[in-house]
Design a protein around this motif. Structure first.
Motif, short mmCIF file in Angstrom:
data_model
loop_
_atom_site.label_atom_id
_atom_site.label_comp_id
_atom_site.label_asym_id
_atom_site.label_seq_id
_atom_site.Cartn_x
_atom_site.Cartn_y
_atom_site.Cartn_z
N LEU A 1 -21.26 11.43 4.07
CA LEU A 1 -21.91 10.12 4.16
C LEU A 1 -22.40 9.87 5.59
O LEU A 1 -23.32 9.11 5.82
CB LEU A 1 -20.96 9.00 3.71
N GLU B 1 -14.60 10.48 10.92
CA GLU B 1 -14.19 11.81 10.47
C GLU B 1 -14.23 11.91 8.94
O GLU B 1 -14.77 12.86 8.38
CB GLU B 1 -12.74 12.08 10.91
N GLU B 2 -13.66 10.91 8.29
CA GLU B 2 -13.60 11.00 6.83
C GLU B 2 -14.98 10.82 6.20
O GLU B 2 -15.33 11.53 5.25
CB GLU B 2 -12.59 10.00 6.24
N LEU B 3 -15.76 9.90 6.72
CA LEU B 3 -17.11 9.70 6.18
C LEU B 3 -17.96 10.97 6.37
O LEU B 3 -18.78 11.32 5.53
CB LEU B 3 -17.79 8.50 6.84
N ALA C 1 -23.18 12.32 9.34
CA ALA C 1 -23.33 13.70 9.80
C ALA C 1 -23.33 13.67 11.32
O ALA C 1 -23.65 12.65 11.94
CB ALA C 1 -24.63 14.31 9.28
N GLN D 1 -28.79 19.47 7.72
CA GLN D 1 -27.42 19.13 8.05
C GLN D 1 -26.53 20.29 7.62
O GLN D 1 -26.69 20.79 6.52
CB GLN D 1 -27.04 17.80 7.38
N ARG E 1 -16.69 14.03 6.48
CA ARG E 1 -16.17 15.02 5.53
C ARG E 1 -16.85 14.84 4.17
O ARG E 1 -17.11 15.80 3.46
CB ARG E 1 -14.66 14.87 5.43
N HIS E 2 -17.14 13.59 3.78
CA HIS E 2 -17.79 13.33 2.50
C HIS E 2 -19.31 13.45 2.58
O HIS E 2 -19.99 13.23 1.58
CB HIS E 2 -17.42 11.93 2.00
N GLY F 1 -25.61 10.47 6.76
CA GLY F 1 -25.67 11.80 6.15
C GLY F 1 -26.60 11.85 4.94
O GLY F 1 -26.83 10.84 4.28
N ASN F 2 -27.11 13.06 4.68
CA ASN F 2 -27.99 13.23 3.52
C ASN F 2 -27.32 12.83 2.21
O ASN F 2 -27.95 12.37 1.28
CB ASN F 2 -28.43 14.69 3.39
N ARG F 3 -26.00 13.04 2.15
CA ARG F 3 -25.27 12.77 0.92
C ARG F 3 -25.31 11.28 0.54
O ARG F 3 -25.38 10.95 -0.64
CB ARG F 3 -23.83 13.24 1.09
N LEU F 4 -25.25 10.42 1.54
CA LEU F 4 -25.32 8.98 1.26
C LEU F 4 -26.68 8.65 0.64
O LEU F 4 -26.78 7.94 -0.36
CB LEU F 4 -25.12 8.15 2.54
N LEU G 1 -12.29 6.92 10.60
CA LEU G 1 -13.29 6.60 9.58
C LEU G 1 -14.50 7.52 9.67
O LEU G 1 -14.99 8.03 8.66
CB LEU G 1 -13.74 5.14 9.72
N MET H 1 -5.59 4.79 6.99
CA MET H 1 -6.17 5.47 5.84
C MET H 1 -5.15 5.54 4.72
O MET H 1 -4.31 6.43 4.69
CB MET H 1 -6.55 6.92 6.20
#
Lengths: 265, 265
Positions: free
Chosen positions: B60, B53-55, B62, A264, B57-58, B72-75, B51, A5
């Protein structure tokens, strides 16, 4: 720990910066130049150029003939094809279409995401009162009828957090008082629907009902009608539609693991 | 040149690997464990864990209560809110709903993406003949009615590339001959619609028409009907709907820069 990362000198990872680039786009400004992206994402121009190049190579961004940048079809496709939101929307749209053909008015479907309603589908009636929602748009939980439904059935800790405020007013009718909000939520649970005349726009009334899968509220289905309408009369057909959608989702949940709770944390 | 774009020992960037993680999910398997993702994305377990974990966190990705992973809903939200696909779908859905209420049958909307049709919306008739398409699904240009419409109006170089083949058969009725395909495309341009009885599934007929914005074909609108139906009779209402949708998009294009050509090179 960092391993593969990579982080910039500011300590941000490549992914964080890529997400910031994607967040630079909005429904109001879906097409941006690289320097606009750089400003909006607060990233150096050179970094922005490289990120836009790589995101475009993956199809997550696309360029038009004037080399301006927009969201790429591939991002939409990746998000769509395996997202639980997609399944929920596709099923809901059929019920919303039936509801609309019987009662008219604009219909919309919202889910709980963080401390907001995220609207994932809507059907706009011709000549309808304008709504502030759009697909992919958000509203706070205390102000919208969909929000009240989701909040009424949310875990206690989320409810407490929202009740503690601040409760931002949109019109003089928005609920901004903790005690009034608590009473409104109890009423929603008792009545089976939320009615919000003029809470967000003076000229519009929102009315929403819960959609349950396996007994758990996963979404709010609502109508937006002119404020002068007798909105109460719409509660029954809306409740029936919400229940019918829940039944259909229950059946699908039994058939496939695709239907997961859409809420979520 | 590499600058902030970190690459693994295999030379792949973080973004490339993140896209591979997202691509591991499919409509058939929308929920995966981290080790399934690691296998499917062909990434080391440690890299995958970081990866994911970070996705997450954003937003993207869930995780559910069993710590399994999904999109994730955010994506979905990032892709939706500024994507030209979203605007096209939202307008098209109203016309598809009207078409469906008049003629019945399942309706779908496809756009040209690379050398395939990408289906961005569909409305399934109750008890309809099963279609192989789904929202976010793809079909090759030579085999589907939507593909023939888009190919008939595509730039000459893309047409030539597809004509050179290979033209994969789905049924004995799929067009697999270069000369037959060239004739079919001329017919589509002449008739204003494409009719494909049994080209993809023996029991289904696809029929599609172009949707034009500012004179340019941006999408194909189609119906899927049982093969025994008199599909020809549906060409007229379908053509009228395709034209009406184009008119509505023309008006929106005049009102806002949101409507861009959806065809991405």
């Amino acid at each position: 720990m960092m391993g593969s990362m990579a982080r910039s000198s500011s300590g941000e990872s490549v992914l964080t910066r890529a997400v910031r680039v994607l967040e630079a786009f909005s429904p109001q400004e879906p097409v941006l130049t690289v320097s606009q992206i750089s400003r909006r994402a607060a990233l150096p121009m050179a970094t922005t150029v490289r990120l836009v190049e790589e995101l475009t190579r993956h199809g997550l961004l696309a360029r038009d003939e004037q080399r301006r940048v927009r969201i790429g079809n591939r991002l939409w496709e990746l998000a769509q094809r395996a997202s639980p939101v997609g399944t929920l929307r596709e099923t809901a749209m059929q019920f919303m279409s039936d509801l609309h053909s019987v009662v008219g008015h604009s219909a919309q479907l919202g889910i709980l995401d963080g401390q907001e309603v995220l609207f994932i589908e809507r059907l706009i009636a011709p000549g309808a009162v304008t709504t502030v929602t759009r697909i992919g748009g958000r509203l706070p939980l205390h102000a919208s009828s969909a929000g009240l439904v989701l909040l009424a059935h949310a875990p206690a800790d989320l409810r407490d957090r929202v009740l503690r405020g601040p409760l931002q007013p949109y019109t003089p009718h928005t609920i901004t008082d903790q005690r009034a909000l608590r009473a409104a939520l109890a009423e929603v649970r008792q009545n089976g629907f939320a009615l919000c005349p003029g809470h967000i726009r003076p000229n519009a009334t929102g009315i929403s009902v819960p959609v349950r899968v396996a007994g758990r509220v996963v979404a709010a289905l609502g109508l937006v009608v002119p404020n002068e309408e007798h909105a109460w009369s719409l509660a029954r057909p809306l409740q029936i539609t919400g229940m019918a959608l829940g039944r259909a989702l229950d059946v699908q949940a039994g058939l496939s693991q695709r239907i997961q709770p859409w809420i979520q944390p």
